[in-house]
Write an enzyme that holds these catalytic residues in place. Sequence first.
Site, short mmCIF file in Angstrom:
data_model
loop_
_atom_site.label_atom_id
_atom_site.label_comp_id
_atom_site.label_asym_id
_atom_site.label_seq_id
_atom_site.Cartn_x
_atom_site.Cartn_y
_atom_site.Cartn_z
N CYS A 121 24.81 19.42 19.44
CA CYS A 121 26.13 18.89 19.07
C CYS A 121 26.86 19.88 18.16
CB CYS A 121 25.96 17.50 18.44
SG CYS A 121 27.52 16.59 18.33
N HIS A 166 23.53 14.46 22.77
CA HIS A 166 22.43 14.15 21.86
C HIS A 166 21.15 13.95 22.66
CE1 HIS A 166 24.66 13.93 18.10
NE2 HIS A 166 25.67 13.67 18.89
N GLU A 212 18.31 13.54 21.67
CA GLU A 212 17.44 12.54 21.05
C GLU A 212 17.84 11.11 21.42
OE1 GLU A 212 19.68 14.40 19.57
OE2 GLU A 212 20.77 13.25 18.06
#
Lengths: 252, 200
Positions: free
Chosen positions: B77, B178, B180
Site C-alpha cells: 500500500c 492489502h 494481509e
Amino acid sequence: MLTKRIIPCLDIKDGRTVKGINFENIRDAGDPVELGALYAQQGADELVFLDITATVEKRKTLSELVNRIAHKINIPFTVGGGIGSVEDVSVLLANGADKISVNTAAFKNPSMLNELSKEFGSQCVVLAIDTKQEEDGEWYVYLNGGRTKTETKCFDWAKEAVDRGAGEILLTSMNNDGTKKGFALDITKKLSVNLPVPIIASGGGGTMEHFTDVFEQGKADAALAASIFHFKEISIPDLKRYLREKGIAVRL
Amino acid sequence: MNLKIVKYNAGNIQSVLFALERIGVQAEVTDDIEKLRSADKVIFPGVGEASTAMEYLKARNLDKVIKELKQPVLGVCLGMQLMCAYSEENDTQCFGIFEERVLRFDSAGTDLKVPQMGWNNIYNLTSPLMENVGENSYCYFVHSYYASLGNHTIATTDYTKPFSSALNKNNFYGVQFHTEKSAEAGEQILKNFINLEPRP
C-alpha cells in the site's frame, strides 16, 4: 472491476452472536469467531461485529474477542458498539480490527470524527446511522440503538460526518430493519449519489432480489444483513452467484 | 526465516503480523538499521499520508537504508507508493526505486468513488511473487492514489483507468492491495514472498 460487497453483521452480547427483532426475542446464533471464519470462507467480503453488551468489563472483553477474531479472519472486519474515544479505537486496532464504527457518541461529539480520521485515517472510520422515515416523509437520525429520536435529518448528518472525516457510512433504515421486505432504496441512493464515500445499506434484506435492488436502484456500494445469513435462509455463495447472473460485479 | 517489518509512523501493522502468523511465520517489527540490514526478508507496510511518512523516514535515514537493501523487500500500500519515484499526494519525492509515478484517481465523469475501497481483480500477472495466483483473482484495496503502469508492473487493476497493482524491480516488490486482508490470493502472495530466494 470493483465489486459490490456482501457483509454479514454479527451482533455480539456477552461474547456470543445474537439476533433479535427490534431488540426483542434475542436468539443465540453461535460463537462469533467460528461464525465469522465460516462466512469468510464462504466468500463474505467483509464482516461487521457490533457489541451490544452493556457492562463495565465491556472494553476488555471486546478487545479480547477482537484479538481472537483477527487471528482467524483473512478479510477486513469492522468493530462497533459503544466506542467513545481515540483510546478505545487504539485498543481495538492494536488487537487487529481494520475499521471501527461509531454512532451515538459521534453524533453527540462530532469533533470525534475529525480526531479519529486524523489519528487513524478516514479509511478506518465508519459512521453508523440509524434512520427512520417519519410521517412528514423526511428521514431522521435516531440514537441509542434506535430508542432516541433527534430533529436532525439523515442526509445532513451524513454530509457533516463525511466533511469531518468519516470514510464510509453504514446506513440502517429502522422502517425496514427486521421486516425482510427489502432495503430502503431512496435514502440509500440519496446518500450514495451525493456523498463521495461508500454507503453500506442495512435493514430489510430478505430475498436475493432485495440485494439486486439495493445495488442497482439504491446505488449502494455494499449490503449488510444478519439473520438471513445466521439462520441459513440465504447462503452467501448462492447470493453471490445470483447477483453475478443478474450482471452485478461480485467477488466469487 | 529472519523476517523484519519496518516500524515507522504509518498505519496499523497488527493485521500484517496476524496474517503472517496464519501462514506460520513470525516477524519482528523494528526500526533498528542493523536488524533490517541483516534480515532475510523485509516487509515495508503502511497506511497513511505520503509526505508525513517520508519526512519521518528521512529523519531516521530509513529511506536510504531501505533503498540499499539487497534481500527481498515487499512494500504494501503506502509502502509500495513510497518506493516509487514521486507521489502527487502533497507533492512528495519518494525513494525512486520504481520509476512509476503515484497519481490521484480522477473520477470526474464516472460514478466511481475516491478512495477505491473494496475487492477488485488483478490481471496480467508476472513474476515469482504472483506464482499460483489465478488471473483475475480478487484482492482488497483501500486507496486514493495509484502507481501508473510502467516497465516494472507485474499486476494490473482497473479503476478509472488501468494502474499498477503490483511492481517488481530486482529484489524490490510492491503491492497496492492489502495482502494481509485479501483472503486466499493475499495469503498465496505472502507465501510466495516468504519463499523467494533470500539474496542474489
